[in-house]
Design a protein around this motif. Structure first.
Motif, PDB file in Angstrom:
ATOM      1  N   ALA A  68       0.788  -1.004   0.051  1.00  0.00           N
ATOM      2  CA  ALA A  68       0.352  -0.508   0.007  1.00  0.00           C
ATOM      3  C   ALA A  68       1.046   1.429  -0.233  1.00  0.00           C
ATOM      4  CB  ALA A  68      -0.738   0.307   1.661  1.00  0.00           C
ATOM      5  N   ALA A  69       2.094   0.828   0.903  1.00  0.00           N
ATOM      6  CA  ALA A  69       3.405   2.018   1.168  1.00  0.00           C
ATOM      7  C   ALA A  69       3.323   2.551  -0.895  1.00  0.00           C
ATOM      8  CB  ALA A  69       4.191   2.345   1.611  1.00  0.00           C
ATOM      9  N   ARG A  70       3.332   1.233  -1.297  1.00  0.00           N
ATOM     10  CA  ARG A  70       4.568   1.523  -2.134  1.00  0.00           C
ATOM     11  C   ARG A  70       3.259   2.452  -3.066  1.00  0.00           C
ATOM     12  NH1 ARG A  70       8.183  -3.420  -2.358  1.00  0.00           N
ATOM     13  NH2 ARG A  70       6.015  -4.608  -2.818  1.00  0.00           N
ATOM     14  N   GLN A  71       2.255   1.902  -3.195  1.00  0.00           N
ATOM     15  CA  GLN A  71       0.908   2.993  -4.345  1.00  0.00           C
ATOM     16  C   GLN A  71       0.815   3.720  -4.185  1.00  0.00           C
ATOM     17  OE1 GLN A  71      -0.603   1.138  -7.149  1.00  0.00           O
ATOM     18  NE2 GLN A  71       1.063  -0.781  -6.713  1.00  0.00           N
ATOM     19  N   TRP A  72       1.188   4.180  -2.696  1.00  0.00           N
ATOM     20  CA  TRP A  72       0.732   5.683  -2.643  1.00  0.00           C
ATOM     21  C   TRP A  72       1.980   6.432  -2.961  1.00  0.00           C
ATOM     22  CZ3 TRP A  72       3.544   9.099   0.717  1.00  0.00           C
ATOM     23  CH2 TRP A  72       3.615   9.825   1.416  1.00  0.00           C
ATOM     24  N   THR A  73       3.748   6.091  -2.785  1.00  0.00           N
ATOM     25  CA  THR A  73       4.402   7.070  -3.329  1.00  0.00           C
ATOM     26  C   THR A  73       3.837   6.668  -4.976  1.00  0.00           C
ATOM     27  OG1 THR A  73       5.576   5.939  -1.386  1.00  0.00           O
ATOM     28  CG2 THR A  73       7.089   6.836  -3.372  1.00  0.00           C
ATOM     29  N   LEU A  74       3.863   6.071  -5.509  1.00  0.00           N
ATOM     30  CA  LEU A  74       3.762   5.735  -6.846  1.00  0.00           C
ATOM     31  C   LEU A  74       2.630   7.015  -7.512  1.00  0.00           C
ATOM     32  CD1 LEU A  74       4.171   4.880 -10.110  1.00  0.00           C
ATOM     33  CD2 LEU A  74       2.407   3.060  -9.542  1.00  0.00           C
ATOM     34  N   GLY A  75       1.800   7.145  -6.357  1.00  0.00           N
ATOM     35  CA  GLY A  75       0.589   7.664  -6.732  1.00  0.00           C
ATOM     36  C   GLY A  75       1.196   9.830  -6.534  1.00  0.00           C
ATOM     37  N   LYS A  76       2.192   9.629  -5.676  1.00  0.00           N
ATOM     38  CA  LYS A  76       2.831  11.033  -5.686  1.00  0.00           C
ATOM     39  C   LYS A  76       3.519  11.301  -6.807  1.00  0.00           C
ATOM     40  CE  LYS A  76       2.158  13.227  -2.493  1.00  0.00           C
ATOM     41  NZ  LYS A  76       1.424  14.052  -2.186  1.00  0.00           N
ATOM     42  N   PHE A  77       4.314  10.292  -7.050  1.00  0.00           N
ATOM     43  CA  PHE A  77       5.007  10.931  -8.875  1.00  0.00           C
ATOM     44  C   PHE A  77       4.222  10.786  -9.706  1.00  0.00           C
ATOM     45  CE2 PHE A  77       8.707   7.550  -6.997  1.00  0.00           C
ATOM     46  CZ  PHE A  77       9.242   8.922  -6.267  1.00  0.00           C
ATOM     47  N   GLN A  78       3.294   9.594  -9.517  1.00  0.00           N
ATOM     48  CA  GLN A  78       2.320  10.328 -10.636  1.00  0.00           C
ATOM     49  C   GLN A  78       1.959  11.617 -11.037  1.00  0.00           C
ATOM     50  OE1 GLN A  78       0.126   7.038 -10.685  1.00  0.00           O
ATOM     51  NE2 GLN A  78       1.517   5.464 -11.990  1.00  0.00           N
ATOM     52  N   HIS A  79       1.469  12.204  -9.725  1.00  0.00           N
ATOM     53  CA  HIS A  79       0.723  13.495  -9.928  1.00  0.00           C
ATOM     54  C   HIS A  79       1.579  14.311 -10.387  1.00  0.00           C
ATOM     55  CE1 HIS A  79      -1.521  16.378  -8.056  1.00  0.00           C
ATOM     56  NE2 HIS A  79      -0.045  17.088  -7.394  1.00  0.00           N
ATOM     57  N   TYR A  80       3.011  14.570  -9.905  1.00  0.00           N
ATOM     58  CA  TYR A  80       3.542  15.511  -9.697  1.00  0.00           C
ATOM     59  C   TYR A  80       4.859  14.793 -11.721  1.00  0.00           C
ATOM     60  CZ  TYR A  80       4.053  15.531  -5.212  1.00  0.00           C
ATOM     61  OH  TYR A  80       4.836  15.443  -3.629  1.00  0.00           O
ATOM     62  N   ALA A  81       4.263  13.939 -12.556  1.00  0.00           N
ATOM     63  CA  ALA A  81       4.450  14.018 -13.439  1.00  0.00           C
ATOM     64  C   ALA A  81       3.752  15.304 -14.205  1.00  0.00           C
ATOM     65  CB  ALA A  81       4.346  12.403 -14.110  1.00  0.00           C
ATOM     66  N   LYS A  82       2.795  15.941 -13.685  1.00  0.00           N
ATOM     67  CA  LYS A  82       1.333  16.447 -14.505  1.00  0.00           C
ATOM     68  C   LYS A  82       1.823  17.948 -15.046  1.00  0.00           C
ATOM     69  CE  LYS A  82      -2.770  13.491 -12.815  1.00  0.00           C
ATOM     70  NZ  LYS A  82      -3.863  13.827 -11.805  1.00  0.00           N
ATOM     71  N   GLN A  83       2.850  18.100 -14.042  1.00  0.00           N
ATOM     72  CA  GLN A  83       4.071  19.620 -13.837  1.00  0.00           C
ATOM     73  C   GLN A  83       4.708  19.123 -14.666  1.00  0.00           C
ATOM     74  OE1 GLN A  83       3.930  20.247  -9.757  1.00  0.00           O
ATOM     75  NE2 GLN A  83       5.860  19.358  -9.665  1.00  0.00           N
ATOM     76  N   SER A  84       5.101  17.723 -15.471  1.00  0.00           N
ATOM     77  CA  SER A  84       6.669  18.133 -16.330  1.00  0.00           C
ATOM     78  C   SER A  84       6.556  18.742 -17.195  1.00  0.00           C
ATOM     79  CB  SER A  84       7.274  16.616 -15.815  1.00  0.00           C
ATOM     80  OG  SER A  84       6.454  15.185 -16.068  1.00  0.00           O
ATOM     81  N   GLY A  85       5.435  18.209 -18.186  1.00  0.00           N
ATOM     82  CA  GLY A  85       5.945  19.123 -19.593  1.00  0.00           C
ATOM     83  C   GLY A  85       5.733  17.252 -20.237  1.00  0.00           C
ATOM     84  N   GLY A  86       5.872  16.689 -19.440  1.00  0.00           N
ATOM     85  CA  GLY A  86       5.564  15.467 -20.023  1.00  0.00           C
ATOM     86  C   GLY A  86       7.291  14.361 -20.108  1.00  0.00           C
TER      87      GLY A  86
END
Length: 454
Positions: A68-86
């Motif tokens: 569960a902690a891994r999935q939460w961390t992955l979700g944080k990374f995926q959220h930050y990906a939205k601000q990275s311009g791809g």
């Protein structure tokens, strides 16, 4: 040099001496450093602790355990990906471990949570990696059911990686940065071994790894020291890879203190202190703490430059402990025992180093020191880096670094825009190295010269 007059040589020496420079902060990096937030770090750690235990072999449930902690961390990374311009992508690098007769006693699904911020320069294949370990434990390393908050060990390092991704994914860097929460550290550096072997097998041009483990507290109860102005960086002086084959040259040139990881530690001290106020980076001449290990070691043993960053004064009542109160002492790795302003400074130090490296040109090539004749001066020559000198990216120049042989870090920097420099200092008494410098003043890692004849 053979046709130079004495006056010409003296003029050259004078110009070299005048070339010493004060290194200024890159405003873009300074702004990123200022964006690191103690509140964000507290939120990251609190969320990690909320999963109860993050033991490597904990049961997979939606709200408890490592999965569960891994999935939460992955979700944080995926959220930050939205601000990275791809530029940012995130994934879990998964594999299955069989029982090993040591600290894995059942078939276990492993996974390192990774976010890759792709560099913008197609000619620059360098990778810089920052890590913390996401798993936690209590007194019995095989106890997978008890609550193991792991706030500082190593929620602090994992939170730092998440926060670095949050801040750095907003801006482009020429070279690639990988943010990773590795698993299985407490069971034997399992995730780090997997990733280091992958880097070797896939021939990554991995120039530096910053491993953050136990970096968010500042109080030692047994020595009664509280200090949030110092952080340790551990580094290997000798190469951890092919040491025997390199030993003759190391002895001949006196380079026992100049392995790649030790150079990275010096760089971390200089750049970290440049950007983070009220923080001293203390170099420790060991690969890790006495008789202990960390996730940087599998990289060191495979030939990659890697260091461990950890707090100055560890509190062992809050590491690897069953949650209890005994003889008036509260044991357990809880959020309440952490100092989030200290964690902010240590995280910002990581950011400064990563950003400076990723913005810099790659290292100069074929760096040599003239060894044909016996003189009390030193002449160095080199070639331009492979990356960082194109139509869109210009190398401004180079620094020649110098320190006395007994000195722990570089003492002087001489700037030149040429691919060679003669200094009025004897190679008998000093060590030298060369860095490439970008137009923004970002320096590559230093390169120690090899003897050359010109």
């Amino acid at each position: 040099m053979k046709n130079c007059t004495l006056s010409g040589i003296l003029l050259l020496f004078s110009l070299a001496l005048q070339a010493q420079t004060t290194v200024n902060r890159d405003p873009a990096i300074a702004q990123l450093v200022a964006d690191v937030s103690a509140d964000s770090l507290r939120s990251h750690v609190t969320n990690l602790v909320s999963f109860g235990t993050r033991h490597t072999m904990s049961s997979a449930t939606p709200k408890r355990g490592l999965s569960a902690a891994r999935q939460w961390t992955l979700g944080k990374f995926q959220h930050y990906a939205k601000q990275s311009g791809g530029r940012l992508t995130a994934q879990i690098d998964s594999w299955t471990l069989q029982p090993d007769g040591r600290r894995i006693d059942a078939v276990t699904q492993m996974g390192n949570v990774m976010a890759t911020l792709k560099g913008t320069d197609p000619n620059d294949d360098r990778i810089f990696l920052v890590s913390g370990h996401i798993d936690s434990r209590v007194s019995d390393v095989m106890n997978r059911t008890a609550d193991a908050p792991g706030a500082n060990d190593d929620g602090s390092g994992t939170a730092a990686v998440i926060e670095l991704c949050r801040v750095m994914s907003k801006v482009p860097f020429p070279a690639t940065i990988i943010f990773v929460a590795v698993c299985g550290e407490e069971q034997g550096l399992l995730g780090a071994n997997h990733l280091a072997q992958r880097a070797k097998d896939e021939k990554w041009n991995l120039e530096a790894l910053l491993n953050n483990d136990i970096m968010g507290s500042n109080h030692s109860p047994d020595t009664h020291i509280t200090d949030n102005t110092r952080v340790r960086v551990f580094s290997e002086g000798l190469p951890g890879y092919q040491t025997d084959s390199l030993a003759a040259n190391i002895r001949q040139y006196g380079l026992e203190n100049d392995g790649k990881s030790r150079q990275l530690a010096r760089y971390t001290k200089e750049v970290g202190e440049r950007y983070v106020d009220q923080l001293e980076v203390v170099m420790v001449y060991r690969n890790d703490r006495f008789l202990r290990g960390g996730d940087h070691t599998p990289f060191v043993t495979r030939g990659f430059p890697a260091v461990r960053i950890t707090e100055m004064n560890e509190n062992f009542a809050h590491q690897h402990q069953d949650l209890r109160t005994q003889d008036g002492v509260e044991y357990g790795d809880y959020v309440k025992f952490m100092d989030f302003d200290y964690l902010r400074k240590n995280t910002a130090m990581n950011l400064a180093v990563l950003a400076n490296l990723a913005k810099a040109p790659s290292m100069p090539q074929n760096v040599t020191v003239e060894a044909r004749s016996l003189t009390n001066s030193t002449s160095l020559f080199w070639q331009a880096p492979k990356a960082g000198n194109s139509a869109n990216r210009k190398i401004k120049g180079y620094y020649v670094l110098m320190r006395e042989t007994h000195w722990p870090f570089w003492q002087k920097k001489f700037y030149t825009e040429k691919v060679g420099l003669t200094l009025p200092y004897s190679k008998d008494n000093y060590f030298f190295a060369v860095q490439a410098v970008s137009e923004d003043g970002n320096e590559s890692l230093p390169v120690i010269p090899r003897p050359g004849l010109r």
